[in-house]
Design an enzyme around this catalytic site. Structure first.
Site, PDB file in Angstrom:
ATOM      1  CB  SER A  65      -0.953  -0.037   1.200  1.00 58.42           C
ATOM      2  OG  SER A  65      -1.956   0.938   1.085  1.00 58.42           O
ATOM      3  CG  HIS A 120      -5.604  -2.416   0.093  1.00 60.61           C
ATOM      4  ND1 HIS A 120      -4.772  -2.104  -0.961  1.00 60.61           N
ATOM      5  CD2 HIS A 120      -5.079  -1.791   1.190  1.00 60.61           C
ATOM      6  CE1 HIS A 120      -3.793  -1.317  -0.537  1.00 60.61           C
ATOM      7  NE2 HIS A 120      -3.939  -1.121   0.751  1.00 60.61           N
TER       8      HIS A 120
END
Length: 692
Positions: free
Chosen positions: A550, A665
């Site tokens: 991320s 994610h």
């Protein structure tokens, strides 16, 4: 964030800038983009899953993830203990329940209340657990949050906790990015996609409506409206305490770090005089707990940034002047890690030079009194479960070499007792953990941990991998990395964690030091730690790998482009990489408060200097990176990783690219996916650092 619905409605991505021929890869699930992904995946799977070590890595990772002697972490609901559990028999997971007394035994007798594997099979969807919202104070009903394949977007379904089944004809809210809490048994406070013009540019809802039982969503009544320019939308929040105080709040995320907080009254939403950079943390005996990320002066009291304070709920309701009472104010090497409210106490976990501590605070007529909670040192400590209905608290304790243990205590006595322990997952004999500091480019001391064999040769010959995050005031602290230990440390290798700026290890100032155009210092910190490791002979560039996900994936991309000579291997996970177009991809517009915006000339100029995608150069001797992402990531989006790999391919530079089709994610749709991603990454590091 751009949902699938919004992408379809919007049509094809905008035209490619003259210097960006890969905008077509931003078409999230477009056929051309997915054909490209399929071809790239085939090559990478052949390489990494074909590695001689992959099968062993996968089997070990799966065994750890599915072990039945893991600690079943508790949720305290309605006087019982609930737990969400995954294992080889339930790869997507089951939600189960037992009594408090039975949970205390070595082998609790669990009753399954929801089986996600069975539900997915029956409905032809890959449902991923995203939590539950419990109706207070009865705690008999819940809203189950279900994600299709791991996306942030969820469906909401009402569940009867006593009957152990979905409520026939109950609340059933279709998929959206949505924020919800109970108003009462027959009312939901819901922010979601209500149709055209109801979502922010980053794809979050900014309109809250009251949804009544038995009524369609079209009949919902608007309660509050933010603005389409808000970065994070609006979040309803219901807080209660053990003395029957109860209040509904609305938090409007104007920017990622700046909020407006409202109290919901019979007359409507009332804006509260709270600092923009603050968050509500609970309610104890009528005192509202507020954590600050900026200095706050009110009623002659100054609450410093990074502190925890309280104000009476009645003062907020009446509108009288606020004189906050400070529970905890950190020094320059401390930060608050978590806050939990019980019936009579506030339990605060803190980082003290990146080591966990716990304090118990009791309200009184003259302010709050504190008591230290005695727990093992040199570890990360987290509150697992607490409830305002009693003073029971569960805490987890873990270190790099210390398997996770679970402790229970009565918050009023602050005397914890270990109740469960996870067995060791790897052989830690002969391993040590050391904490050092490296001098960054401005002289600031940057702490880091490194785990290695005590008898290792300090000649730079040891393969090592290092991670960091460096953003959003998120801390990286010691934890028991079972898979890292089994697949990497047991092989005689080393592992490091760098506590660079941008994170929250030392409070808001540590984060603020690297925000927006000051961000280069974060990247300098990371490189400085690597150089310090090399100077100590703990590893060397030829034996050193790095990884992060991320925002940490952006960190890895910058290190790849700025310091290709320092690394032999770089694993870039679910990353941001095109910082010139990040605001137009998925939820990118919500992070302007962290990164800056290309609409501001100074910030655009800086973003161009750090953007990994924009700074790849032909002819440079880069290490071979492993870039992986997931198609279902609707937060950062797979587009960054795709474009980065395409640019490397254009320049004839070596790379590995993999895009898993599920997992969101977090890449955690089920335990098999988690084990696969771990094993592929470790096979990559072994190939690059140990030899093919």
């Amino acid at each position: 964030m751009i949902s699938a619905t919004l992408l379809t409605a919007a049509g094809a991505p905008p035209p490619a800038p003259a210097d960006d021929p890969y905008v077509w890869l931003e078409d999230w699930t477009g056929p051309r983009a997915m054909q490209w992904v399929e071809a790239e995946n085939q090559a990478t799977v052949a390489t990494l899953q074909g590695d001689r070590r992959y099968k062993g890595f996968y089997d070990q990772a799966l065994a750890i993830a599915s072990a039945k002697d893991r600690i079943a972490m508790p949720m305290m609901i309605g006087g019982r203990i609930f737990n969400f559990w995954r294992d080889a028999d339930h790869p997507q997971g089951i939600w189960r329940v037992t009594s408090e007394a039975d949970y205390a035994t070595e082998q609790p007798r669990w009753e399954t209340v929801l089986d996600l594997d069975a539900l997915s099979k029956a409905e032809g969807r890959k449902w991923v657990w995203k939590g539950a919202s419990i109706l207070d104070p009865e705690e008999k009903l819940a809203l189950i949050h279900l994600s299709d394949g791991g996306e942030d977007a969820v469906s909401l379904r009402e569940f009867d906790l006593q009957a152990g089944q979905f409520v026939q004809g109950g609340f059933d809210v279709p998929t959206s990015k949505q924020n919800v809490d109970w108003g009462d048994e027959d009312t939901l406070l819901l922010a979601r996609d209500w149709g055209d013009g109801s979502m922010t540019a980053s794809g979050y809802p900014f309109i809250v409506k009251a949804v009544k039982r038995g009524s369609p969503l079209s009949a919902a009544v608007e309660v509050y409206r933010g603005a389409p320019t808000d970065q994070l939308g609006v979040y309803p929040m219901l807080l209660s305490d053990g003395d029957d105080n109860r209040a509904a709040f609305l938090v409007r995320g104007v920017t990622f770090f700046g909020n407006e907080t409202y109290l919901l009254t019979a007359a409507g939403a009332k804006k509260l005089p709270l600092p923009a950079k603050s968050s509500l943390q609970g309610l104890v005996q009528g005192e509202l707990l507020i954590q600050t990320s900026e200095d706050w002066t009110s009623g002659g009291v100054t609450v410093p940034a990074g502190a925890l304070a309280s104000v009476p709920l009645k003062a907020l309701e009446s509108g009288e002047a606020l004189s906050p009472r400070i529970l905890f104010a950190p020094n320059e090497r401390q930060s608050i890690d978590g806050v939990a409210a019980t019936r009579s106490r506030a339990i605060v976990t803190i980082n003290d030079n990146v080591r966990g501590r716990v304090l118990s605070f009791a309200p009184g007529a003259d302010g709050w009194t504190s008591q230290a909670v005695e727990l093992p040192d040199n570890a990360t400590i987290s509150t697992v479960a607490a409830t305002h209905r009693n003073d029971r608290v569960y805490l987890s304790v873990a270190g790099f070499l210390a398997p996770t243990t679970l402790w229970a205590m009565d918050a009023a006595s602050a005397a914890p007792v270990q109740v469960k322990a996870m067995p060791a997952r790897f052989d830690a004999a002969g391993l040590v953990v050391e904490q050092y500091e490296a001098a960054s480019s401005d002289g600031t001391k940057i702490p880091y941990f490194i785990v290695h064999r005590k008898d290792m040769k300090r000649d730079g010959s040891t393969p090592a991998i290092m991670t960091a995050y460096g953003g959003f005031e998120i801390s990286m602290t010691p934890s028991y990395a079972a898979i890292m230990g089994k697949l990497w440390l047991e092989r005689g290798n080393s592992f490091a964690v760098a506590n660079i700026r941008g994170g929250g290890e030392f409070g808001p100032a540590w984060h603020e030091a690297g925000r927006k155009t000051k961000r280069q210092i974060i990247y300098d910190d990371f490189a400085a730690v690597a150089r310090d490791i090399f100077a100590r002979g703990l590893s060397s560039p030829a034996k050193f790998g790095i990884y992060g996900g991320s925002n940490g994936g952006l960190l890895m991309g910058v290190q790849f482009s700025q310091h290709p000579d320092l690394w032999k291997a770089v694993a870039i996970q679910v990353p941001l990489l095109d910082m010139v177009r990040y605001e137009q991809i998925a939820a990118g517009a919500s992070w302007v408060d962290e990164y800056g915006s290309v609409s501001v000339p100074e910030e655009k100029a800086f973003l161009e200097t750090i953007s990994p995608y924009r700074n790849i150069r032909a002819g440079v001797a880069y290490p071979t990176p492993y870039v992986w992402t997931t198609t279902k990531d609707d937060r950062v989006g797979p587009q960054h990783a795709r474009k980065f790999a395409a640019r490397l391919k254009e320049y004839g530079l070596p790379y590995l690219f993999y895009e898993d089709l599920a997992g969101g994610h977090a890449g955690d749709a089920d335990i098999e996916q988690s084990a696969r991603l771990q094993a592929m990454q470790m096979a990559y590091f072994a190939r690059e650092l140990e030899g093919k």
